[in-house]
Scaffold this active site. Structure first.
Site, PDB file in Angstrom:
ATOM      1  N   ASP A 141       7.125 -11.179 -21.605  1.00  0.00           N
ATOM      2  CA  ASP A 141       7.169 -10.104 -22.599  1.00  0.00           C
ATOM      3  C   ASP A 141       6.320 -10.483 -23.816  1.00  0.00           C
ATOM      4  OD1 ASP A 141       8.629  -7.614 -23.406  1.00  0.00           O
ATOM      5  OD2 ASP A 141       9.416  -8.896 -24.986  1.00  0.00           O
ATOM      6  N   GLU A 145       2.823  -9.346 -20.212  1.00  0.00           N
ATOM      7  CA  GLU A 145       2.637  -8.048 -20.854  1.00  0.00           C
ATOM      8  C   GLU A 145       1.470  -8.236 -21.818  1.00  0.00           C
ATOM      9  OE1 GLU A 145       5.068  -4.766 -23.554  1.00  0.00           O
ATOM     10  OE2 GLU A 145       5.419  -6.881 -23.847  1.00  0.00           O
TER      11      GLU A 145
HETATM   12  C1  GLC Z   1       8.229  -5.363 -24.781  1.00  0.00           C
HETATM   13  C2  GLC Z   1       9.240  -4.607 -23.969  1.00  0.00           C
HETATM   14  C3  GLC Z   1       9.889  -3.567 -24.864  1.00  0.00           C
HETATM   15  C4  GLC Z   1      10.560  -4.269 -26.013  1.00  0.00           C
HETATM   16  C5  GLC Z   1       9.574  -5.165 -26.751  1.00  0.00           C
HETATM   17  C6  GLC Z   1      10.260  -6.086 -27.712  1.00  0.00           C
HETATM   18  O1  GLC Z   1       7.191  -4.561 -25.214  1.00  0.00           O
HETATM   19  O2  GLC Z   1       8.631  -4.052 -22.844  1.00  0.00           O
HETATM   20  O3  GLC Z   1      10.822  -2.781 -24.167  1.00  0.00           O
HETATM   21  O4  GLC Z   1      11.099  -3.333 -26.912  1.00  0.00           O
HETATM   22  O5  GLC Z   1       8.863  -5.992 -25.846  1.00  0.00           O
HETATM   23  O6  GLC Z   1      10.928  -7.094 -27.013  1.00  0.00           O
END
Ligand code: GLC
Length: 566
Positions: A215, A280
């Site tokens: 993430d 991500e």
């Molecule tokens: C990422 C997740 C999202 C979350 C963010 C903060 O972007 O996909 O859902 O709110 O991280 O952890």
């Protein structure tokens, strides 16, 4: 049933995720096995046969760790456990074993940029577990004195809007959080933090988990001096979170090259298990993606450009063609997620005037999504479907009073993130068979036609269209493997047809508004045609005029795609 062990993955020269099909499970909303209204790991186990039949190679499960739930699980209070809402460690072990028994792998979510403020490290850093702990854990987070004139130490803003700093009144210092104040950012320049995380990775890998989605992978390490970002323009009053974000040049808060030291370390750990490390990687420029994905870093990263495009020929073409060479093989393609409106909603033609039109427009949105997924499925990289995408689902309807996302509606995600997070519609009855109890996120029930029960085995349903697509893609893997990153675009760079060849395959989609012809090589054999695979809203059966095998042309209606062996 074959059992896929980590050893079999490392034995293979080819990485198991290359040209694979992944599936994102947003665990809270997938399937509820104990009828408390919240989806759980036991629920995922009950649906593994469904996922195997769909043709999925791996399942990414969103966070199931203990959490106060301020950001619905992305605020983790203990990285090495399961929240009782979702099951326990034994359930997780069973899920991994059952998935492996069906030749599928399990990928979990790591949330290393920030913890929950409930995490014992942060509580210790606040001084809530004694002076010795405070001393040890204070530097796990990023603390600074107020600026000389008072107020936050620098001008950074959070992704969720507002300043990225919150004052701890007891110490008089501010702590940094790129998201909610209850999600304090870890200090990745502290080697003790890195050492803790090595243990977290090994904890899950030793349990048999097959990889991680990292993430906020672009955010971990921050500028050492925490310098203010250059401000491009004043923040207008009432600016949305993204408008606030765009008022700054993000030189110092995100995308610091030192984050690669973390990923190099993790890569070594994951390689020892044959595990898939991917991030991500929220960058919309392929050059930025290149920097985020060096050869010795994460194996892959999500390419977010497809989630930001309109249904517009030039944009689609640019997005598909932008990643080239090694980068292309490291990308994960996803059209939808728990953070963005579902692709059929984004791609539905605008201007709804009646409920009949809405149904038709949703059909067009789903047809466009399938056409894009056909194009992406045979390109280098890894395709990941978001739960319900295989049903052609648009966003669920959530009343304003029932919205739960801490991030409200804004210009970028329309109605906010609740609409894409509503429960998976399995069947009829209350709550579409997701749970006997009122789901944690209340939403209007889906019409029968959008449920798994209605689509399973039904000719030309979206579900069967995706099953067929993945079966064709799986059967072609040998060709795709041989081709590697080699893609030849055959559409001339203009017009509504986007087409390419890879290996012995040709893939084409019509992204325009009227039927258009695809020139075919002599001997081309049709393997897949989305106009016949699904109930395509524009299929006039003109496609029957296709002249496969004899050379000539194949007519593709708008928002359709086809695949040939050539
Ligand atoms: C990422 C997740 C999202 C979350 C963010 C903060 O972007 O996909 O859902 O709110 O991280 O952890």
């Amino acid at each position: 049933m074959t059992h896929c062990s980590p050893a079999s993955a490392t034995d293979s020269l080819r990485r198991w995720w290359a040209d694979a099909v992944g599936y994102q499970v947003y665990v809270r909303s997938f399937a509820d096995s104990d009828n408390d209204g919240v989806g759980d790991l036991g629920g995922v186990i009950t649906k593994l046969d469904y996922l195997a039949r769909l043709g999925v190679d791996f399942v990414w499960i969103t966070p199931f760790y203990p959490t106060p739930g301020h950001d619905w699980g992305y605020d983790v209070a203990d990285y090495c456990n399961v929240d009782p809402l979702f099951g326990d460690l034994a359930t997780l072990d069973r899920l991994v074993a059952e998935a492996h028994g069906r030749d599928m792998r399990i990928v979990t979510d790591l949330v290393p940029n920030h913890t929950s403020s409930d995490h014992r490290w942060f509580q210790a850093a606040l001084g809530n577990s004694g002076a010795a702990d405070r001393e040890r854990y204070r530097d796990y987070y990023i603390w600074r004195d107020p600026a000389s004139g008072g107020g936050p130490p620098n001008n950074w803003v959070g992704y969720f809007g507002g300043p990225a700093w919150t004052l701890d009144p007891d110490s008089g210092q501010y702590y940094l959080h790129l998201f909610l104040p209850s999600q304090p950012d870890l200090n990745w320049r502290n080697p003790a933090v890195a050492a803790e995380w090595d243990d977290v990775l090994r904890f899950w890998l030793d349990r048999g988990v097959d990889g991680f989605r990292v993430d906020v992978a672009g955010g971990l390490v921050k500028d050492e001096q925490l310098r203010s970002n250059p401000q491009l323009q004043p923040v207008p009053p009432g600016a949305s979170r993204w408008e606030q974000w765009d008022c700054f040049e993000h030189l110092h808060d995100v995308f610091q090259p030192e984050s690669q030291d973390v990923f190099r370390r993790w890569r070594t750990i994951c390689d020892g298990y044959g595990a898939f490390l991917h991030g991500e990687t929220y960058h919309l420029d392929p050059r930025g993606m290149d920097a985020l994905l060096p050869a010795d870093g994460m194996h892959g990263g999500y390419w977010f450009a497809p989630m930001h495009i309109e249904w517009e020929t030039a944009e689609i073409r640019t997005t598909l063609r932008a990643p080239t060479g090694d980068l292309a093989e490291r990308l994960l393609w996803a059209m939808s997620s728990h953070d963005m409106p579902r692709a059929p909603t984004r791609f539905a033609p605008r201007g709804v005037v009646s409920s009949d039109d809405r149904a038709a427009q949703n059909g067009w949105g789903a047809a466009r999504t399938l056409a894009f997924n056909v194009l992406a499925a045979f390109l280098p990289g890894t395709l990941v479907l978001y739960q319900g995408e295989e049903l052609g689902l648009t966003d669920g309807e959530v009343a304003v009073a029932d919205k739960l996302d801490p991030v409200g509606p804004d210009s970028d995600v329309g109605a906010g993130r609740d609409g894409c997070r509503t429960p998976m519609p399995w069947g009829n009855g209350p709550h579409n068979g997701f749970s006997d109890a009122e789901p944690w996120l209340r939403s209007a029930d889906r019409p029968h036609i959008h449920t798994v029960a209605a689509q399973d085995g039904a000719a030309r349903s979206w579900l069967e269209a995706y099953r067929e697509l993945f079966a064709v893609q799986r059967a072609a893997r040998h060709d795709l493997e041989a081709a590697g990153a080699n893609v030849t675009w055959t559409d001339g760079g203009d017009g509504p047809i986007i087409s390419y060849r890879r290996g012995g395959l040709m893939v084409a989609a019509n992204v325009g508004d009227t039927a258009s012809d695809v020139p075919l090589a002599v001997g081309a054999t049709l393997l897949y045609d989305s106009t016949t695979a699904c109930r395509h809203p524009g299929a006039t059966r003109a496609a029957a005029a296709a002249q496969d095998g004899s050379g000539g042309v194949h007519s593709l209606p708008p928002a359709s795609a086809a695949v040939w062996r050539i």
